[in-house]
Design a protein around this motif. Structure first.
Motif, PDB file in Angstrom:
ATOM      1  N   ALA A 109       0.810  -1.221   0.000  1.00 57.30           N
ATOM      2  CA  ALA A 109       0.000   0.000   0.000  1.00 57.30           C
ATOM      3  C   ALA A 109       0.845   1.275   0.000  1.00 57.30           C
ATOM      4  CB  ALA A 109      -0.947  -0.014   1.203  1.00 57.30           C
ATOM      5  N   GLU A 110       1.865   1.300   0.844  1.00 61.29           N
ATOM      6  CA  GLU A 110       2.693   2.496   0.943  1.00 61.29           C
ATOM      7  C   GLU A 110       3.415   2.769  -0.383  1.00 61.29           C
ATOM      8  OE1 GLU A 110       3.091   4.909   2.831  1.00 61.29           O
ATOM      9  OE2 GLU A 110       5.069   5.730   2.332  1.00 61.29           O
ATOM     10  N   LEU A 111       3.900   1.718  -0.994  1.00 61.37           N
ATOM     11  CA  LEU A 111       4.592   1.885  -2.272  1.00 61.37           C
ATOM     12  C   LEU A 111       3.629   2.401  -3.342  1.00 61.37           C
ATOM     13  CD1 LEU A 111       7.251   1.484  -3.852  1.00 61.37           C
ATOM     14  CD2 LEU A 111       6.400  -0.776  -4.486  1.00 61.37           C
ATOM     15  N   VAL A 112       2.433   1.861  -3.345  1.00 64.62           N
ATOM     16  CA  VAL A 112       1.421   2.299  -4.318  1.00 64.62           C
ATOM     17  C   VAL A 112       1.120   3.783  -4.126  1.00 64.62           C
ATOM     18  CG1 VAL A 112      -1.003   2.074  -4.987  1.00 64.62           C
ATOM     19  CG2 VAL A 112       0.378   0.032  -4.601  1.00 64.62           C
ATOM     20  N   GLU A 117       1.599   9.247  -6.078  1.00 66.49           N
ATOM     21  CA  GLU A 117       1.976  10.613  -5.752  1.00 66.49           C
ATOM     22  C   GLU A 117       3.058  11.109  -6.715  1.00 66.49           C
ATOM     23  OE1 GLU A 117       2.360  12.509  -1.486  1.00 66.49           O
ATOM     24  OE2 GLU A 117       4.096  11.266  -1.927  1.00 66.49           O
ATOM     25  N   TYR A 118       4.043  10.265  -6.903  1.00 70.56           N
ATOM     26  CA  TYR A 118       5.150  10.653  -7.774  1.00 70.56           C
ATOM     27  C   TYR A 118       4.688  10.790  -9.221  1.00 70.56           C
ATOM     28  CZ  TYR A 118       9.493  10.608 -10.282  1.00 70.56           C
ATOM     29  OH  TYR A 118      10.506  10.944 -11.123  1.00 70.56           O
TER      30      TYR A 118
ATOM     31  N   LEU C 169      -6.005  16.600 -11.114  1.00 68.22           N
ATOM     32  CA  LEU C 169      -4.921  15.650 -11.353  1.00 68.22           C
ATOM     33  C   LEU C 169      -5.223  14.324 -10.695  1.00 68.22           C
ATOM     34  CD1 LEU C 169      -2.119  18.193 -10.916  1.00 68.22           C
ATOM     35  CD2 LEU C 169      -2.435  16.797 -12.941  1.00 68.22           C
ATOM     36  N   SER C 170      -5.343  14.343  -9.350  1.00 65.18           N
ATOM     37  CA  SER C 170      -5.743  13.155  -8.612  1.00 65.18           C
ATOM     38  C   SER C 170      -5.467  13.320  -7.145  1.00 65.18           C
ATOM     39  CB  SER C 170      -5.049  11.909  -9.119  1.00 65.18           C
ATOM     40  OG  SER C 170      -3.892  11.706  -8.369  1.00 65.18           O
ATOM     41  N   ILE C 171      -5.479  12.204  -6.451  1.00 66.99           N
ATOM     42  CA  ILE C 171      -5.237  12.165  -5.032  1.00 66.99           C
ATOM     43  C   ILE C 171      -3.866  12.664  -4.621  1.00 66.99           C
ATOM     44  CG2 ILE C 171      -6.706  10.212  -4.533  1.00 66.99           C
ATOM     45  CD1 ILE C 171      -3.958   8.630  -4.860  1.00 66.99           C
ATOM     46  N   LEU C 173      -1.625  15.003  -4.629  1.00 67.16           N
ATOM     47  CA  LEU C 173      -1.071  16.159  -3.964  1.00 67.16           C
ATOM     48  C   LEU C 173      -1.913  16.639  -2.803  1.00 67.16           C
ATOM     49  CD1 LEU C 173       0.090  17.627  -7.242  1.00 67.16           C
ATOM     50  CD2 LEU C 173       1.502  16.761  -5.405  1.00 67.16           C
ATOM     51  N   GLN C 174      -2.893  15.856  -2.444  1.00 70.47           N
ATOM     52  CA  GLN C 174      -3.653  16.204  -1.263  1.00 70.47           C
ATOM     53  C   GLN C 174      -3.061  15.451  -0.087  1.00 70.47           C
ATOM     54  OE1 GLN C 174      -7.552  15.111  -2.498  1.00 70.47           O
ATOM     55  NE2 GLN C 174      -7.431  16.436  -4.288  1.00 70.47           N
ATOM     56  N   ALA C 175      -3.579  15.771   1.088  1.00 71.94           N
ATOM     57  CA  ALA C 175      -3.084  15.082   2.271  1.00 71.94           C
ATOM     58  C   ALA C 175      -3.308  13.584   2.083  1.00 71.94           C
ATOM     59  CB  ALA C 175      -3.851  15.572   3.491  1.00 71.94           C
ATOM     60  N   PRO C 176      -2.376  12.786   2.611  1.00 74.98           N
ATOM     61  CA  PRO C 176      -2.507  11.339   2.443  1.00 74.98           C
ATOM     62  C   PRO C 176      -3.860  10.845   2.952  1.00 74.98           C
ATOM     63  CG  PRO C 176      -0.409  11.900   3.440  1.00 74.98           C
ATOM     64  CD  PRO C 176      -1.190  13.170   3.345  1.00 74.98           C
TER      65      PRO C 176
END
Lengths: 258, 194, 194
Positions: A109-112, A117-118, C169-171, C173-176
């Motif tokens: 999950a963390e890697l995903v 994000e990247y 864009l998507s999730i 750049l928002q808070a995790p």
């Protein structure tokens, strides 16, 4: 488009990975094709058209390691860190998933999350690149008149700004001071020479004799390394007759050729 | 305006210096010099008859678009053609280093900030915030910089002693120790240890 | 063109950077901001309808006159001006991270990009695209970085609100979010994209 929406490197026109290597140290200083381990990982996933939410970790970990090796990234810390993370994940995926029906925390999950994000960052970077390209088609005025000979405009400077700057400078210098490396090379060659000279005279010398009179910490370390190297080569033997007893350095029995 | 006049306008606007007709022709070699001259005239007339704030002038053998003199005074007063007066982060940090360490040489400033300081020092000098007040004892007798009275004036301080936390910060702002000092420490460490 | 539009044209011609309406007002304090805005619009329309080689753009909070994109190639060919050097992928990614997270510390940038950011941050700072705007609350009170007006100028954006919106864009750049949401979004994202 690949299933994960992989975006290509905006600044690189060539598709072939090209790697800049600092010849003498073997350290990778610049990678034109990949901006980091996440980038490389996304590339591998994109090539295989893998669903980012369900990464076959075992396969991808192997491919990542292969790619790191093939690209000569074996010494780049950021890539090695990712490699070890993948290997750890690979091991975690092999663990039994508990009783049926039980909640399972997917170790991926963390890697995903990080990959998604990247990926967004890359998407924005591509957009910014195109935007900057469009902007660069518009030139501002090339000729700028010299500033008039007037009293300079009032500067804005206040103590808060100045103190903030002081804090920044201090923050910047604290770090290197704390981690300053003493730039004084060990003289292993000199120590080796000294030991060999001693052993040429006598078949056996003591540790105290080997380090010489009034040794500095550098002399001690140099001598230690020299002795270990001589022992490895079989030029000298290190003998300790009892626990915590003095170490005796013994010359190798003279070879017939000598 | 016809396309050639537009092209000329854009080119003269973007060029950092007066441009000759011959140079302008490289914009479009299919167009004759005479046609370029004609289009330049057309542009000049457009500026004049349409009442623009700029005009075409011929100088140094080339053409250039400049603001009309009538507006010069207003623009100078507003100082719009100057860079913004705000100090950059690099300038502030350099100024802070000098304020608390003065008099101080360029090498020490660079050692503390970790970047080349030549450009920033020049700007700060031009701005009248720092000045050279002596030469150091080190090799090459480097110039030493101090802040000016104008610096104090901007901050509204009577003198340097009024800088906040002067003693504490001047110690904190010391350059990383030179290697020799570190070695002495190492020697002391060996002695204490043996 | 009316006298106010002329004055604005001359001022924008003379300025080395985008000029805000407030700065323009210092040219003639008797004229209201609204009147200045109106005159700017008038000037913009004049450039467009009269077919000029230059146009009015709004960026970094101000207005600037620039050449039209159609002439860029010819101007570069004639060596009258040239495009600024392109930013590297590493610089763009770091800028993207800062633009959306600002003010943001180095550790967070490195976490997102997966690589050491010290060198890139320094380069971006030297190019004036980012600046230190504060310190974080975390251990060691890390420096926090933000983008500068030059960053907006580089992209030709009026302000930060013109960046693509995070939700577009998507999730990322928002808070995790909790992992479950992430997985759902990820699935939706993959479907939409394939």
């Amino acid at each position: 488009m690949a299933a994960i929406g992989f975006v290509s490197d905006p600044s690189s026109d060539s598709s072939a990975p090209s790697i800049g290597v600092l010849a003498d140290s073997g350290f990778v200083v610049e990678l034109e094709s990949f901006t980091g381990p996440l980038d490389l990982l996304l590339h591998l996933l994109g090539e295989e058209r893998i669903d980012i939410a369900d990464i076959p970790i075992a396969r991808i970990a192997d491919q990542f390691l292969k790619a790191v090796h093939a690209l000569g990234l074996n010494q780049a810390a950021d890539y090695l860190e990712m490699a070890s993370r993948l290997v750890r994940l690979k091991a975690q995926m092999l663990l039994p998933r508990g009783a049926d029906g039980e909640e399972w925390d997917d170790p991926r999950a963390e890697l995903v999350r990080r990959l998604l994000e990247y990926q967004q960052i890359k998407e924005i970077a591509v957009w910014m690149h195109q935007q900057a390209d469009r902007r660069s088609m518009r030139f501002a005025r090339g000729y700028l008149p010299p500033p008039p000979d007037l009293p300079p405009p009032p500067l804005t400077l206040d103590l808060v700004d100045l103190l903030a700057a002081v804090e920044r400078v201090i923050a910047a210098i604290l770090h290197p001071v704390m981690h300053r490396v003493v730039a004084r090379p060990l003289n292993v060659e000199g120590a080796t020479l000294r030991i060999q000279t001693l052993l040429a005279d006598r078949a056996e010398i003591t540790w105290t004799e080997a380090i010489g009179p009034r040794p500095t910490i550098v002399d001690v370390l140099s001598t230690l390394l020299a002795l270990l190297e001589l022992a490895r080569r079989g030029t000298a033997f290190l003998i300790q007759t009892e626990a915590f007893g003095p170490v005796v350095i013994v010359r190798e029995s003279p070879r017939p050729a000598d | 305006m016809n396309p050639l006049a537009q092209l000329i306008e854009a080119a003269l606007f973007a060029a950092p210096r007066p441009v000759t007709v011959e140079e302008l022709q490289t914009l479009d070699p299919d167009v004759s010099l005479a046609e370029f001259r004609q289009a330049i005239e057309q542009l000049r007339e457009h500026y004049d008859f349409d009442g623009h704030g700029v005009e075409m002038v011929e100088m140094a053998g080339g053409f250039q678009i400049v603001t009309r003199p009538a507006f010069a005074a207003a623009i100078e007063r507003a100082q719009l053609n100057q860079k913004p007066p705000r100090l950059s982060a690099a300038m502030l940090e350099t100024l802070a280093t000098i304020a608390y360490r003065q008099p101080v040489g360029r090498a020490e400033i660079e050692e503390i900030r970790g970047v080349n300081a030549a450009g920033v020092l020049r700007t700060l000098q031009e701005r009248g915030l720092i000045e050279v007040t002596g030469r150091g004892e080190a090799l090459g007798r480097p110039l030493l910089y101090s802040t000016t009275p104008q610096f104090l004036e901007l901050l509204g301080l009577p003198d340097l002693a009024n800088l906040p936390r002067a003693e504490e910060l001047s110690i904190a702002l010391q350059a990383p120790k030179p290697i020799d000092d570190v070695d002495q420490d190492a020697a002391a460490f060996v002695e204490a240890d043996s």
